[in-house]
Write a protein that holds these residues in place. Structure first.
Motif, PDB file in Angstrom:
ATOM      1  N   ILE A   1       0.839  -1.206   0.000  1.00  0.00           N
ATOM      2  CA  ILE A   1       0.000   0.000   0.000  1.00  0.00           C
ATOM      3  C   ILE A   1       0.871   1.253   0.000  1.00  0.00           C
ATOM      4  N   ARG A   2       1.934   1.220   0.791  1.00  0.00           N
ATOM      5  CA  ARG A   2       2.836   2.384   0.825  1.00  0.00           C
ATOM      6  C   ARG A   2       3.414   2.687  -0.557  1.00  0.00           C
ATOM      7  N   SER A   3       3.897   1.643  -1.243  1.00  0.00           N
ATOM      8  CA  SER A   3       4.516   1.909  -2.548  1.00  0.00           C
ATOM      9  C   SER A   3       3.483   2.383  -3.549  1.00  0.00           C
ATOM     10  N   VAL A   4       2.253   1.835  -3.455  1.00  0.00           N
ATOM     11  CA  VAL A   4       1.234   2.276  -4.403  1.00  0.00           C
ATOM     12  C   VAL A   4       0.899   3.747  -4.158  1.00  0.00           C
ATOM     13  N   ILE A   5       0.803   4.137  -2.869  1.00  0.00           N
ATOM     14  CA  ILE A   5       0.498   5.538  -2.556  1.00  0.00           C
ATOM     15  C   ILE A   5       1.579   6.452  -3.108  1.00  0.00           C
ATOM     16  N   ASP A   6       2.830   6.020  -2.983  1.00  0.00           N
ATOM     17  CA  ASP A   6       3.926   6.845  -3.495  1.00  0.00           C
ATOM     18  C   ASP A   6       3.845   7.055  -4.993  1.00  0.00           C
ATOM     19  N   ARG A   7       3.317   6.073  -5.716  1.00  0.00           N
ATOM     20  CA  ARG A   7       3.322   6.171  -7.171  1.00  0.00           C
ATOM     21  C   ARG A   7       2.036   6.776  -7.734  1.00  0.00           C
ATOM     22  N   LEU A   8       1.104   7.174  -6.881  1.00  0.00           N
ATOM     23  CA  LEU A   8      -0.179   7.675  -7.376  1.00  0.00           C
ATOM     24  C   LEU A   8      -0.021   9.048  -7.993  1.00  0.00           C
ATOM     25  N   GLN A   9      -0.807   9.287  -9.049  1.00  0.00           N
ATOM     26  CA  GLN A   9      -0.819  10.624  -9.630  1.00  0.00           C
ATOM     27  C   GLN A   9      -2.064  11.355  -9.184  1.00  0.00           C
ATOM     28  N   ASN A  10      -2.108  12.650  -9.511  1.00  0.00           N
ATOM     29  CA  ASN A  10      -3.155  13.506  -8.968  1.00  0.00           C
ATOM     30  C   ASN A  10      -4.551  13.130  -9.420  1.00  0.00           C
ATOM     31  N   ASP A  11      -4.689  12.527 -10.601  1.00  0.00           N
ATOM     32  CA  ASP A  11      -6.022  12.240 -11.117  1.00  0.00           C
ATOM     33  C   ASP A  11      -6.442  10.812 -10.818  1.00  0.00           C
ATOM     34  N   THR A  12      -5.790  10.219  -9.848  1.00  0.00           N
ATOM     35  CA  THR A  12      -6.038   8.796  -9.597  1.00  0.00           C
ATOM     36  C   THR A  12      -6.579   8.603  -8.190  1.00  0.00           C
ATOM     37  N   LEU A  13      -7.564   7.723  -8.102  1.00  0.00           N
ATOM     38  CA  LEU A  13      -8.148   7.381  -6.814  1.00  0.00           C
ATOM     39  C   LEU A  13      -7.637   5.999  -6.438  1.00  0.00           C
ATOM     40  N   LEU A  14      -7.313   5.835  -5.147  1.00  0.00           N
ATOM     41  CA  LEU A  14      -6.895   4.510  -4.672  1.00  0.00           C
ATOM     42  C   LEU A  14      -7.978   3.984  -3.737  1.00  0.00           C
ATOM     43  N   VAL A  15      -8.430   2.772  -3.988  1.00  0.00           N
ATOM     44  CA  VAL A  15      -9.366   2.101  -3.078  1.00  0.00           C
ATOM     45  C   VAL A  15      -8.710   0.803  -2.629  1.00  0.00           C
ATOM     46  N   VAL A  16      -8.517   0.678  -1.319  1.00  0.00           N
ATOM     47  CA  VAL A  16      -8.021  -0.593  -0.770  1.00  0.00           C
ATOM     48  C   VAL A  16      -9.178  -1.201  -0.017  1.00  0.00           C
ATOM     49  N   MET A  17      -9.520  -2.437  -0.356  1.00  0.00           N
ATOM     50  CA  MET A  17     -10.696  -3.024   0.296  1.00  0.00           C
ATOM     51  C   MET A  17     -10.520  -4.513   0.523  1.00  0.00           C
ATOM     52  N   GLY A  18     -11.243  -4.986   1.523  1.00  0.00           N
ATOM     53  CA  GLY A  18     -11.340  -6.430   1.732  1.00  0.00           C
ATOM     54  C   GLY A  18     -12.687  -6.882   1.232  1.00  0.00           C
ATOM     55  N   ASP A  19     -12.755  -8.036   0.589  1.00  0.00           N
ATOM     56  CA  ASP A  19     -14.059  -8.462   0.071  1.00  0.00           C
ATOM     57  C   ASP A  19     -14.914  -9.095   1.158  1.00  0.00           C
ATOM     58  N   HIS A  20     -14.271  -9.620   2.192  1.00  0.00           N
ATOM     59  CA  HIS A  20     -15.014 -10.140   3.338  1.00  0.00           C
ATOM     60  C   HIS A  20     -14.022 -10.270   4.481  1.00  0.00           C
ATOM     61  N   GLY A  21     -14.501 -10.647   5.658  1.00  0.00           N
ATOM     62  CA  GLY A  21     -13.605 -10.825   6.798  1.00  0.00           C
ATOM     63  C   GLY A  21     -13.277 -12.284   6.994  1.00  0.00           C
ATOM     64  N   MET A  22     -12.896 -12.635   8.199  1.00  0.00           N
ATOM     65  CA  MET A  22     -12.705 -14.056   8.508  1.00  0.00           C
ATOM     66  C   MET A  22     -12.971 -14.284   9.995  1.00  0.00           C
ATOM     67  N   THR A  23     -13.342 -15.520  10.313  1.00  0.00           N
ATOM     68  CA  THR A  23     -13.600 -15.850  11.711  1.00  0.00           C
ATOM     69  C   THR A  23     -12.269 -16.072  12.431  1.00  0.00           C
ATOM     70  N   ASP A  24     -12.349 -16.379  13.699  1.00  0.00           N
ATOM     71  CA  ASP A  24     -11.122 -16.593  14.459  1.00  0.00           C
ATOM     72  C   ASP A  24     -10.368 -17.829  13.988  1.00  0.00           C
ATOM     73  N   THR A  25     -11.056 -18.715  13.269  1.00  0.00           N
ATOM     74  CA  THR A  25     -10.362 -19.886  12.754  1.00  0.00           C
ATOM     75  C   THR A  25      -9.918 -19.685  11.314  1.00  0.00           C
ATOM     76  N   GLY A  26     -10.190 -18.499  10.750  1.00  0.00           N
ATOM     77  CA  GLY A  26      -9.719 -18.209   9.401  1.00  0.00           C
ATOM     78  C   GLY A  26     -10.689 -18.599   8.312  1.00  0.00           C
ATOM     79  N   ASP A  27     -11.913 -18.986   8.689  1.00  0.00           N
ATOM     80  CA  ASP A  27     -12.876 -19.377   7.673  1.00  0.00           C
ATOM     81  C   ASP A  27     -13.823 -18.217   7.364  1.00  0.00           C
ATOM     82  N   HIS A  28     -14.547 -18.359   6.291  1.00  0.00           N
ATOM     83  CA  HIS A  28     -15.565 -17.357   5.977  1.00  0.00           C
ATOM     84  C   HIS A  28     -16.630 -18.003   5.133  1.00  0.00           C
TER      85      HIS A  28
END
Lengths: 1091, 219
Positions: free
Chosen positions: A248-275
């Motif tokens: 994420i840090r490197s992507v932020i460094d390379r962003l230009q002014n007309d660009t939007l960055l979205v970092v997202m998770g598609d879902h979470g996980m339980t304490d055992t790592g399942d979903h």
């Protein structure tokens, strides 16, 4: 025995059940109609403006980078500086929090709530189309097919934006040929943490610097796979998250002014790592917006949303990038990303908050109108209410635009409220049922259960009549199906196959019931002795007998969500109660203890000389010790349960996690040794049992299987566990060997299993024949050699503990026709056949055991203990059944015939459900052990059939084992019989021989009807449970818990029934096969012996 | 024929039921902070104690207890000792059965044991009173033709009712209603006591209605 009529009758019953289940399920599971229209640039016009192309307007951002980090749970993204001892998944993404606090106008971090089901493909569908998922989609995760609905990617491509994609190859199958450039990496192998991520990282930065893209999608899978493999609380997770932080840090460094960055998770996980489910840990992911250009009007304020629903990303991204919102999106724009009204002028460009909301509301309204013309499932009153709201809002907005008063903040709020209520209405109604199909399915299932019950109660009376009956049923079924097809063709012009099949099943059921009534009356007319049986089979007293009462309780428990949640314990409770009932009931009938010597009782009433107190005492103690074994394994099996998310303070069993997840090497070794010891014990007990009954002496295929294949299979399994438990980085130089072994060992085990099952099928006889001339001198004076053959046996046979099965009686009864009984017993040559007494049960037992070890291969290593308990419980149940039958037989209350009473069958089938839970399974989708698909295929699969069948075999292992072993209930009382205890006719000198299962051959008619009765009773018990869960789903279809508890329970119960019935048929077919083989063997032997 | 026996049985049962009732009501009125749910264990032990005391007293006064052959003090003492031993063993037995039924093993062992004590005082104690410390006789009584007197039939009915009541009492535990009586072991002990009271009422009634069909072998 006539095997074919029994089999065909069972097949017919099963198929009727399947039709009923399929009909109901197809009416019950939700179907949302897909609207196949797409939005275009022309139809999102600003009101009050001259027609202009929406897409030509200068958008807010020219480009967007979408970084999807699979299973980026909300807790992973948060940063707590006060946390001095973070867990492996905490505080590993500091970049998000740093950016938010240092540049508040440029970035935001929101909780991002996904809709269940939280599986990756459904989520990609959800956040590209903006619509809500339906239940049916869950099953498609293995073969994700292209999205046909309007979606973001389609809109991007439509407006000429170049989409570059890299990462999870699911995208490639969802959006084929849409991407300008695409770098897919295989996603199916959950053990592989790095391939996808490293592949992305090789190309991500170069691509970003280049200028041949407008939309860049990168889907990282490492975090998700790490969760699946090790769980979130593991050092590997910390490593993975730190890597993501750097990305994420490197992507932020390379962003230009007309660009939007979205970092997202598609879902979470339980304490055992399942979903996959809908607990908060699974649904709550994180979303992070960043732009080098100021994005937000100000710092984080109170009015901003607490939680962003996942569908809202679609209209927001669409409007920020200046493309039309996809047609069927029901999302709502994220207001903070748009400037307030009146500040749009100037360099910013793009839409104001109110404009964006208006466009969004118009699109949603258009979708609602189209949808309501296509489908009638949205209730009309809420639809008209929504329409009224929209027309009122639109007139208000239009007056504002046409130079009216400055827009009130209430307008924006009410537009938002409108969008929210549309979304809620859709969510509520996309639970659409087809009541006709549901009712028809229920009717067919009810009749099928009724038929099963009648058949099981009257099988002795009905079996003779039904030989020709099935043909008539098939004919009627075909006629009815054709009739319905023709009717449909005439009235509607097309054929719906489902209704034809339903009509066929229904008519054949009715025909059967009618014939059963007729033949029941006939039987009564012909034979007076059956009359009481027919008359009393439906009295409440019989129906409320404890075994059926327990079944009733079990069925009733399926109607309450609390009981379904606690199902494992409920079933164990019921099994325990019914098991305790057996000795109590025997004692009530004064059968448990030898009767005290009663001088008042006339001596003639004593039933038989076999009634010696010592025999009774021995049988009772066998019964009680087996009961102890049963209770012990019941209690221990409770410790292998897994946990549902509804059970708050529940710890899943430590044996459930695979060995490779354990970090403490000592614990690992202990677990491994325990597993191997119980595996060895399983194999040893199985062989011991076979050897005890003299089934290991001949040289047929089954014996070969028992002697060689069974131990080999166990060795393979033990080695496989050892290999898969080795940590990856310990033997660096042996990596190749280890990966080869991971591939070869399970495959070898599969091959051995297949070979073993095939050999049992090919040559199921386990009889060792010894012809002895001098043995004919044996008269009644000689003690029958019971356990050890004393003289003249081959050394090989002498080594083992044998039961010589005397063939003489058999022959006498066969020869009676020819020799008219005139010959003397002494003049005949005798044949000793070892293992003839267990000729039916031995192959079945071996089949069952082999299958059990094969299924164990698909489970985590720790489950070996549970499988050992399963074997012990099976043995205990069989012995309890055998000795209670013996006790009844000993004291003269034996009712005759070989019918198996309800109690053991109910126990047997409840034990199947009990071990479904005790092997770590649960009736929920997230608890499916997907790891089973990779046993022997560590690199994933190409097709879907093989992994699906492996997972099915893993899930319903207990059902399979108990269904295959079901005919053992019929044989075991004969195997364990006490000599001379039954068969009053042959009570003379012949009664001293141990005839065991050969009795069944003497009475083929009774044998087949007993087998039919056993199978129908087993089917009835499972069918009644399916019926109960179908009822639960039908009655409670608007219940709060229906998608969380009842619908998954129905699916699991129905699939369990299908698997059970298929394997019950396999078991019955195997018995029929053995019977044919025994018949041939006799034919071969008789000319041989009477030579 | 057995009219006076039935009458004696009914009055005995009335006394026992009344004592259970009193021990529930009186402390609730006079002792502050006493409630059936709140101080459940106290109530349990009160009920067990009262049922034990009243049963022993009543059955001793009625002379149901099988007469001892010897009248020596030592023999009586050993009988008393064996009765106490059986009482304790039966507590352990019930505790084991309840744990095997699924009660938590360690966490609420005290509660489980209290339930076992209650079950013992409702069932085993009655066996002790009617049949004496003789396990063979206990097992014999619970068979179809095992009852040798009206009191044996009565014993069958009350014990069966108590057991079924306790068994049914486990049913509401998994439900998510969050009621105070769903807490372990409240529902089971309530079920057992309600079953016991039902048995107390049902036994004389059943025997009264079936008195024509009841035949007993002479002892």
């Amino acid at each position: 025995m006539k095997g074919l009529p029994v089999l065909s009758l069972l097949l017919w019953l099963c198929s009727v059940y399947f039709v009923g289940i399929y009909l109901f399920v197809s009416g019950f599971l939700l179907v949302r109609l897909e609207v196949n229209r797409t939005s275009g640039c022309g139809d999102v016009l600003q009101p009050g403006q001259e027609p202009a192309d929406f897409c030509r307007v200068q958008p807010r951002f020219r480009r967007v980078v979408l970084l999807v980090i699979d299973a980026l749970q909300l807790d992973f993204a948060r940063f707590d500086p006060g946390n001095t001892a973070p867990r492996p998944y905490e505080n590993k993404l500091p970049v998000l929090e740093e950016t938010v606090s240092s540049r508040p106008a440029h970035s935001r971090l929101y909780p991002f709530r996904a809709d269940p089901p939280t599986t990756t493909m459904q989520r990609i569908k959800g956040f590209t189309t903006g619509s809500l998922p339906t239940f049916v989609d869950v099953g498609n995760n293995f073969a994700s097919s292209a999205i046909l609905e309007d979606n973001l990617i389609h809109q991007f491509v439509q407006t000429g934006k170049r989409v570059v994609f890299m990462g999870d190859d699911t995208w490639e199958s969802l959006f084929p040929k849409k991407f300008h450039r695409s770098l897919p990496f295989p996603s199916f192998n959950v053990k592989d943490l790095h391939t996808v991520d490293n592949g992305i990282l090789q190309h991500l930065y170069n691509t970003m610097v280049g200028d041949d893209w407008e939309v860049l999608v990168a889907h990282f899978l490492g975090v998700d796979h790490c969760g699946h493999r090790f769980g979130p609380d593991h050092p590997a997770m910390a490593e993975k998250l730190t890597q993501m932080d750097g990305v994420i840090r490197s992507v932020i460094d390379r962003l230009q002014n007309d660009t939007l960055l979205v970092v997202m998770g598609d879902h979470g996980m339980t304490d055992t790592g399942d979903h996959g489910g809908e607990s908060q840990k699974e649904t709550d992911a994180a979303v992070f917006f960043y732009s080098p250009f100021p994005l937000f009007a100000g710092p984080l304020s109170q009015s901003e949303p607490d939680v962003v629903p996942q569908t809202d990303l679609v209209p927001t991204l669409a409007l920020l990038l200046g493309v039309p919102i996809p047609y069927s999106s029901v999302g709502q724009v994220l207001l903070p990303l748009f400037p307030p009204h009146g500040q749009t002028e100037g360099a910013v460009g793009g839409l104001s908050q109110l404009e964006a909301l208006w466009i969004n509301a118009k699109q949603v309204n258009r979708f609602l109108e189209t949808y309501s013309t296509m489908a009638k499932d949205i209730p009309p009153e809420s639809l008209s209410q929504l329409k009224d709201t929209f027309s009122q809002l639109s007139s208000e907005y239009l007056t504002t635009i046409r130079g009216g008063p400055s827009p009130s903040p209430e307008l924006a709020t009410s537009l938002q409220a409108y969008l929210t209520s549309v979304r809620d209405t859709c969510r509520a109604t996309w639970a659409q049922f087809n009541p006709f199909k549901m009712a028809a399915g229920l009717a067919i299932l009810t009749l099928a259960c009724l038929i099963c019950f009648i058949l099981s109660e009257l099988s002795f009376a009905l079996n003779g009549e039904n030989r020709s009956g099935l043909k008539a049923q098939v004919a009627v079924a075909l006629t009815a199906g054709l009739c319905v097809a023709v009717c449909q063709l005439y009235t509607r012009g097309y054929i719906e196959v489902l209704w034809c099949v339903a009509a066929a099943a229904f008519s054949s059921e009715l025909l059967f019931l009618w014939r059963a009534r007729q033949s029941g009356v006939c039987a009564v007319a012909k034979n007076g002795s059956i009359a009481p049986k027919c008359a009393t089979w439906l009295t409440p007293r019989r129906l409320l007998a404890p075994p059926l009462l327990v079944l009733l309780l079990r069925c009733a428990s399926l109607l309450s969500d609390s009981y379904v949640v606690a199902e494992g314990r409920v079933v164990t409770f019921l099994v325990f109660s019914l098991a305790l009932y057996i000795p109590v009931h025997l004692n009530w009938d004064s059968l448990l203890l030898p009767p005290s010597h009663d001088p008042l009782k006339p001596a003639g009433l004593l039933p038989s000389p076999a009634l010696s107190p010592s025999t009774v005492r021995k049988e009772s103690s066998t019964l009680l010790s087996c009961l102890g074994l049963l209770i012990g394994s019941l209690y221990l099996s409770l410790s292998f349960h897994s946990c549902r998310e509804e059970q708050g303070s529940c710890q899943p069993s430590p044996f459930l996690s695979p060995l490779s997840r354990l970090q403490d090497s000592q614990l690992k070794n202990l677990h491994y040794i325990l597993s191997v010891v119980s595996l060895g014990l399983c194999t040893y007990l199985l062989r011991c049992c076979l050897r005890h009954y003299g089934n290991l002496n001949s040289s047929g295929g089954t014996v070969f299987t028992a002697r060689c294949i069974l131990p080999l299979l166990s060795v393979c399994l033990g080695l496989h566990w050892a290999v898969s438990a080795t940590p990856e980085d310990t033997f660096r130089n042996l990596t190749e060997l280890i990966s080869l072994a991971q591939l070869a060992l399970p495959r070898a085990a599969f091959c051995l299993l297949g070979l073993g099952l095939f050999l049992i099928w090919l040559d199921p006889l386990t009889v060792f024949v010894k012809t002895r001339a001098e043995y004919s001198a044996r008269g009644p004076s000689l003690p029958p050699p019971r356990y050890r053959a004393s003289t003249g046996i081959s050394p090989q046979a002498e080594l083992h503990h044998l039961i010589p099965q005397i063939y003489q009686r058999m022959r006498r009864s066969l020869d009676d026709g020819e020799l008219s009984g005139g010959s003397e017993a002494e003049s005949r040559p005798a044949v000793e056949a070892y293992g003839l007494g267990t000729v039916y049960s031995a192959p079945l037992l071996l089949f069952c055991g082999l299958l059990g070890i094969g299924l164990l291969l698909l489970h985590p290593e720790g489950m070996a203990l549970s499988f050992l308990l399963l074997l012990l419980e099976m043995a205990a149940l069989l012995h309890i059944h055998a000795s209670s039958t013996n006790l009844k037989g000993l004291q003269g209350t034996f009712s005759g015939g070989y019918n198996v009473p309800w109690t053991p069958i109910v126990l047997w089938s409840l034990a199947a459900t009990q071990f479904f839970h005790a092997t770590g399974h649960l009736p929920t989708f997230p608890s499916i052990q997907w790891g089973a698909a990779f046993v022997g295929f560590p690199d994933g699969h190409t097709g879907t059939t093989l992994p699906a069948s492996l997972v099915t075999l893993n899930t319903f292992a207990a059902h399979i084992l108990f269904a295959v072993g079901c005919p053992l209930l019929l044989f075991w009382p004969l195997v364990c019989e006490i000599r001379g205890s039954r068969g009053g006719r042959a009570f003379g000198e012949g009664g001293e021989d141990a005839v065991m299962e050969m009795r069944l051959r003497e009475n083929p008619q009774q044998f087949s009807s007993a087998l039919l009765q056993l199978a129908t009773r087993y089917l009835f018990i499972h069918g009644a449970q399916v019926f109960a869960s179908v009822c639960a789903a039908a009655i409670l279809r608007r219940h709060l818990m229906v998608w969380k508890v009842f619908a998954p329970k129905l699916m699991f119960e129905a699939s369990g029934f299908v698997v059970s019935s298929v394997f019950l048929l396999v078991g019955v077919t195997l018995v029929a096969r053995v019977d044919v083989a025994v018949g041939r063997w006799f034919k071969r032997l008789i000319p041989d012996a009477s030579r | 024929m057995w009219d006076h026996e039935i009458r004696a049985m009914a009055s005995t049962h009335a006394i026992i039921a009344a004592s259970v009732f009193m021990v529930t009501v009186l402390p609730a009125v006079f002792v502050p902070g006493f409630s059936v749910y709140g101080t459940h264990l106290l109530w349990l032990y009160l009920v067990s104690g009262v049922v034990t005391a009243v049963s022993v007293a009543v059955f001793w006064l009625l002379g149901i207890t099988p007469p001892t052959k010897k009248h020596s003090l030592g023999y009586k003492l050993s009988r008393l000792f064996r009765s106490c031993l059986y009482f304790f063993l039966s507590c352990l037995f019930f505790h084991t059965v309840v744990v095997l039924y699924g009660a938590p093993l360690i966490e609420s062992a005290l509660e489980t044991f209290s339930l076992a004590v209650l079950l013992t005082s409702l069932t085993t104690l009655r066996c002790l009173c009617v049949l004496g410390p003789n396990v063979q006789a206990w097992i014999r009584v619970f068979s179809r033709h095992g009852a040798m007197s009206v009191w044996d039939t009565c014993l069958q009915i009350t014990v069966a009712c108590t057991m079924v009541g306790a068994w049914l009492g486990a049913f509401p535990i998994p439900l998510d209603w969050d009621r105070p009586w769903q807490v372990w072991p409240v529902s089971c002990s309530l079920g057992a006591i309600i079953g016991f009271l039902t048995g107390l009422v049902a036994a004389p009634a059943w025997i009264h209605y079936h008195r024509k069909h009841l035949t007993y072998k002479c002892k």
